[in-house]
Design a protein around this motif. Structure first.
Motif, PDB file in Angstrom:
ATOM      1  N   VAL A 246       0.881  -1.164   0.000  1.00 34.80           N
ATOM      2  CA  VAL A 246       0.000   0.000   0.000  1.00 34.80           C
ATOM      3  C   VAL A 246       0.921   1.216   0.000  1.00 34.80           C
ATOM      4  CG1 VAL A 246      -1.788   1.283   1.217  1.00 34.80           C
ATOM      5  CG2 VAL A 246      -1.815  -1.225   1.248  1.00 34.80           C
ATOM      6  N   LEU A 247       0.868   2.012  -1.081  1.00 33.69           N
ATOM      7  CA  LEU A 247       1.832   3.086  -1.287  1.00 33.69           C
ATOM      8  C   LEU A 247       1.117   4.430  -1.326  1.00 33.69           C
ATOM      9  CD1 LEU A 247       3.917   1.403  -4.144  1.00 33.69           C
ATOM     10  CD2 LEU A 247       4.253   1.211  -1.658  1.00 33.69           C
ATOM     11  N   ASP A 248       1.512   5.324  -0.424  1.00 31.15           N
ATOM     12  CA  ASP A 248       0.908   6.653  -0.360  1.00 31.15           C
ATOM     13  C   ASP A 248       1.863   7.738  -0.823  1.00 31.15           C
ATOM     14  OD1 ASP A 248      -1.299   8.456   0.522  1.00 31.15           O
ATOM     15  OD2 ASP A 248       0.214   9.148   1.949  1.00 31.15           O
ATOM     16  N   VAL A 249       3.165   7.446  -0.865  1.00 28.41           N
ATOM     17  CA  VAL A 249       4.160   8.447  -1.239  1.00 28.41           C
ATOM     18  C   VAL A 249       5.092   7.872  -2.295  1.00 28.41           C
ATOM     19  CG1 VAL A 249       4.096   9.725   0.932  1.00 28.41           C
ATOM     20  CG2 VAL A 249       5.590   7.731   0.727  1.00 28.41           C
ATOM     21  N   PHE A 250       5.594   8.752  -3.169  1.00 31.29           N
ATOM     22  CA  PHE A 250       6.400   8.309  -4.307  1.00 31.29           C
ATOM     23  C   PHE A 250       7.527   9.303  -4.549  1.00 31.29           C
ATOM     24  CE2 PHE A 250       2.115   6.767  -4.676  1.00 31.29           C
ATOM     25  CZ  PHE A 250       2.281   5.421  -4.989  1.00 31.29           C
ATOM     26  N   ARG A 251       8.526   8.857  -5.296  1.00 31.44           N
ATOM     27  CA  ARG A 251       9.670   9.718  -5.600  1.00 31.44           C
ATOM     28  C   ARG A 251       9.237  10.924  -6.420  1.00 31.44           C
ATOM     29  NH1 ARG A 251      14.279   6.786  -4.093  1.00 31.44           N
ATOM     30  NH2 ARG A 251      15.598   8.480  -4.829  1.00 31.44           N
ATOM     31  N   GLU A 252       8.310  10.715  -7.333  1.00 31.76           N
ATOM     32  CA  GLU A 252       7.771  11.805  -8.135  1.00 31.76           C
ATOM     33  C   GLU A 252       6.272  11.865  -7.923  1.00 31.76           C
ATOM     34  OE1 GLU A 252       7.329  13.226 -12.820  1.00 31.76           O
ATOM     35  OE2 GLU A 252       8.728  11.611 -12.300  1.00 31.76           O
ATOM     36  N   GLU A 253       5.788  13.045  -7.535  1.00 32.16           N
ATOM     37  CA  GLU A 253       4.353  13.232  -7.297  1.00 32.16           C
ATOM     38  C   GLU A 253       3.858  14.464  -8.041  1.00 32.16           C
ATOM     39  OE1 GLU A 253       3.688  13.347  -3.065  1.00 32.16           O
ATOM     40  OE2 GLU A 253       4.458  11.318  -2.754  1.00 32.16           O
ATOM     41  N   PRO A 254       2.706  14.373  -8.725  1.00 34.60           N
ATOM     42  CA  PRO A 254       1.863  13.195  -8.903  1.00 34.60           C
ATOM     43  C   PRO A 254       2.616  12.029  -9.563  1.00 34.60           C
ATOM     44  CG  PRO A 254       0.727  15.177  -9.663  1.00 34.60           C
ATOM     45  CD  PRO A 254       2.153  15.549  -9.438  1.00 34.60           C
ATOM     46  N   LEU A 255       2.186  10.832  -9.265  1.00 31.07           N
ATOM     47  CA  LEU A 255       2.802   9.639  -9.829  1.00 31.07           C
ATOM     48  C   LEU A 255       2.662   9.671 -11.354  1.00 31.07           C
ATOM     49  CD1 LEU A 255       4.123   6.883  -9.140  1.00 31.07           C
ATOM     50  CD2 LEU A 255       1.818   5.904  -9.159  1.00 31.07           C
ATOM     51  N   PRO A 256       3.765   9.550 -12.091  1.00 32.78           N
ATOM     52  CA  PRO A 256       3.679   9.588 -13.560  1.00 32.78           C
ATOM     53  C   PRO A 256       2.718   8.538 -14.102  1.00 32.78           C
ATOM     54  CG  PRO A 256       5.967   9.729 -12.841  1.00 32.78           C
ATOM     55  CD  PRO A 256       5.156   9.409 -11.618  1.00 32.78           C
ATOM     56  N   LYS A 257       2.034   8.896 -15.164  1.00 27.48           N
ATOM     57  CA  LYS A 257       1.023   8.003 -15.727  1.00 27.48           C
ATOM     58  C   LYS A 257       1.612   6.704 -16.258  1.00 27.48           C
ATOM     59  CE  LYS A 257      -2.298  11.635 -16.871  1.00 27.48           C
ATOM     60  NZ  LYS A 257      -3.214  11.229 -15.785  1.00 27.48           N
ATOM     61  N   ASP A 258       2.922   6.694 -16.579  1.00 24.53           N
ATOM     62  CA  ASP A 258       3.539   5.475 -17.097  1.00 24.53           C
ATOM     63  C   ASP A 258       4.184   4.631 -16.002  1.00 24.53           C
ATOM     64  OD1 ASP A 258       5.639   7.131 -16.482  1.00 24.53           O
ATOM     65  OD2 ASP A 258       6.696   6.881 -18.399  1.00 24.53           O
ATOM     66  N   SER A 259       3.974   5.001 -14.730  1.00 22.53           N
ATOM     67  CA  SER A 259       4.550   4.208 -13.642  1.00 22.53           C
ATOM     68  C   SER A 259       3.918   2.828 -13.597  1.00 22.53           C
ATOM     69  CB  SER A 259       4.327   4.903 -12.295  1.00 22.53           C
ATOM     70  OG  SER A 259       4.694   4.058 -11.225  1.00 22.53           O
ATOM     71  N   ARG A 260       4.731   1.823 -13.358  1.00 19.10           N
ATOM     72  CA  ARG A 260       4.233   0.442 -13.243  1.00 19.10           C
ATOM     73  C   ARG A 260       3.356   0.248 -12.007  1.00 19.10           C
ATOM     74  NH1 ARG A 260       8.348  -3.929 -12.836  1.00 19.10           N
ATOM     75  NH2 ARG A 260       6.433  -5.153 -12.791  1.00 19.10           N
ATOM     76  N   PHE A 261       3.506   1.133 -11.025  1.00 17.95           N
ATOM     77  CA  PHE A 261       2.714   0.957  -9.808  1.00 17.95           C
ATOM     78  C   PHE A 261       1.213   1.040 -10.094  1.00 17.95           C
ATOM     79  CE2 PHE A 261       6.627   2.597  -7.512  1.00 17.95           C
ATOM     80  CZ  PHE A 261       6.916   1.383  -6.914  1.00 17.95           C
ATOM     81  N   TRP A 262       0.812   1.880 -11.049  1.00 17.43           N
ATOM     82  CA  TRP A 262      -0.616   2.056 -11.322  1.00 17.43           C
ATOM     83  C   TRP A 262      -1.333   0.737 -11.588  1.00 17.43           C
ATOM     84  CZ3 TRP A 262      -3.005   6.249 -10.003  1.00 17.43           C
ATOM     85  CH2 TRP A 262      -2.423   7.505 -10.116  1.00 17.43           C
ATOM     86  N   ASP A 263      -0.733  -0.113 -12.379  1.00 18.92           N
ATOM     87  CA  ASP A 263      -1.411  -1.324 -12.839  1.00 18.92           C
ATOM     88  C   ASP A 263      -0.859  -2.600 -12.219  1.00 18.92           C
ATOM     89  OD1 ASP A 263      -3.130   0.051 -14.723  1.00 18.92           O
ATOM     90  OD2 ASP A 263      -1.326   0.374 -15.932  1.00 18.92           O
ATOM     91  N   HIS A 264       0.044  -2.455 -11.255  1.00 17.01           N
ATOM     92  CA  HIS A 264       0.609  -3.669 -10.653  1.00 17.01           C
ATOM     93  C   HIS A 264      -0.470  -4.374  -9.827  1.00 17.01           C
ATOM     94  CE1 HIS A 264       3.265  -6.454  -8.661  1.00 17.01           C
ATOM     95  NE2 HIS A 264       4.263  -6.027  -9.416  1.00 17.01           N
ATOM     96  N   PRO A 265      -0.669  -5.666 -10.039  1.00 18.02           N
ATOM     97  CA  PRO A 265      -1.758  -6.374  -9.348  1.00 18.02           C
ATOM     98  C   PRO A 265      -1.556  -6.541  -7.848  1.00 18.02           C
ATOM     99  CG  PRO A 265      -0.399  -7.924 -10.566  1.00 18.02           C
ATOM    100  CD  PRO A 265       0.064  -6.550 -10.965  1.00 18.02           C
ATOM    101  N   ARG A 266      -0.346  -6.260  -7.358  1.00 16.59           N
ATOM    102  CA  ARG A 266      -0.084  -6.437  -5.930  1.00 16.59           C
ATOM    103  C   ARG A 266       0.077  -5.093  -5.207  1.00 16.59           C
ATOM    104  NH1 ARG A 266      -2.206 -10.788  -5.199  1.00 16.59           N
ATOM    105  NH2 ARG A 266      -1.456 -10.537  -3.054  1.00 16.59           N
ATOM    106  N   VAL A 267      -0.379  -4.000  -5.835  1.00 18.23           N
ATOM    107  CA  VAL A 267      -0.149  -2.666  -5.275  1.00 18.23           C
ATOM    108  C   VAL A 267      -1.453  -1.891  -5.193  1.00 18.23           C
ATOM    109  CG1 VAL A 267       0.958  -0.426  -5.693  1.00 18.23           C
ATOM    110  CG2 VAL A 267       2.240  -2.539  -6.097  1.00 18.23           C
TER     111      VAL A 267
END
Length: 309
Positions: A246-267
């Motif tokens: 469960v991720l609330d903070v990221f290195r770049e915010e807003p989270l870039p649209k191409d980040s793998r986190f968006w669609d990762h099934p375990r995130v």
């Protein structure tokens, strides 16, 4: 005497009302309407422009609107000798405690798996572990971490914490220093990061640290994004070393649209909303410290600039 206030414009009205009610004898100025700089004695800010605080010649204290003060330390012209005060207020603490409990319960009760089953239109029960079998570890056992740890104990979880110095919290096992980090990680099934961002904690959550957790552990990130080496986190999720995050903070915010986190099934991705400072209660904390300074007393929650928190 004046106070300069800077935050996002959407919440300025609520802060103005709280200051008017609780601090009527101090003139409130909303940035960028600075006025006469020499009249400003207090600054309540979030991400002020570099050099702005140094332009206030009679500044007596700087208050961070949020719990973190890395946004202030990033200013190369940050005035030395002026107290920097981190935000410790009931609303912020309650919000973070709620978030940590929610995230841990979601991971404990397999909500990521149930979400994925919903997407697949699949109906299946998942076996449930009792809380006493799910060991939660909070890395960054400061004020916020301590309150979250006490709340989690109320659900029956074994809770431990790691910090730079030993803490005394009833029912919570405290680990301290580099020499005890590996022991802390080895007994942690859900790792919660509430670390402050300092040179020592930047990139701290990397492949080596994550490999010290039991295989299949999970992770809650609510400290600062730059503490996590994101490619290492993704690799741990892909390999099964971590079962979810469960991720609330990221290195770049807003989270870039191409980040793998968006669609990762375990995130589960959240837009930095774990806790927000409540103007009504936060102003009370600020007023208390202003009164202390006016009486010649040391303010509460002053930052140690050598430690960075």
């Amino acid at each position: 005497m004046a106070l300069i206030f800077k935050t996002d414009i959407e919440r300025g009205g609520a802060w103005r009302a709280a200051f008017a009610k609780q601090l009527p004898d101090v003139e409130l100025r909303l940035w960028p309407e600075v006025g006469a700089a020499e009249e400003i004695e207090y600054a309540v800010v979030w991400q002020p422009p570099a050099g702005f605080l140094a332009s206030l010649p009679n500044l007596k204290a700087v208050f961070s609107i949020g719990a973190g003060i890395d946004h202030l330390l990033a200013d190369p012209e940050l005035p030395r000798g002026v107290p920097i005060i981190r935000m410790v207020e009931p609303g912020l603490t309650v919000g973070m405690t709620q978030f940590v409990v929610m995230a841990c319960l979601m991971l404990h009760r397999s909500m990521i798996d149930y979400r994925n089953q919903q997407v697949a239109h699949h109906w299946e029960e998942i076996s449930q572990e009792p809380p006493e079998n799910r060991r939660i570890g909070i890395i960054g056992l400061g004020h916020l971490g301590g309150e979250a740890a006490k709340a989690l104990r109320g659900f029956g979880f074994p809770v431990s914490g790691w910090s730079r110095s030993r803490k005394q919290i009833e029912g919570v096992t405290s680990y301290a220093g580099e020499e005890e980090l590996s022991d802390f990680l080895a007994r942690t099934d859900i790792l919660v990061s509430l670390l402050p961002l300092t040179p020592q904690t930047e990139d701290m959550i990397d492949a080596k640290l994550l490999s010290g957790l039991p295989k299949g552990a999970s992770f809650v990130s609510a400290g600062r994004g730059r503490q996590v080496v994101e490619e290492d986190l993704l690799a741990a999720l892909d390999s099964g070393q971590l079962s979810g995050a469960v991720l609330d903070v990221f290195r770049e915010e807003p989270l870039p649209k191409d980040s793998r986190f968006w669609d990762h099934p375990r995130v589960i991705v959240l837009p930095h909303v774990a806790s927000m400072t409540n103007p009504a209660t936060a102003v009370g904390s600020i007023v208390e410290n202003i009164r202390r300074i006016q009486r010649g007393e040391a303010p509460l929650h002053q930052v140690d600039l050598e430690k960075g928190y």
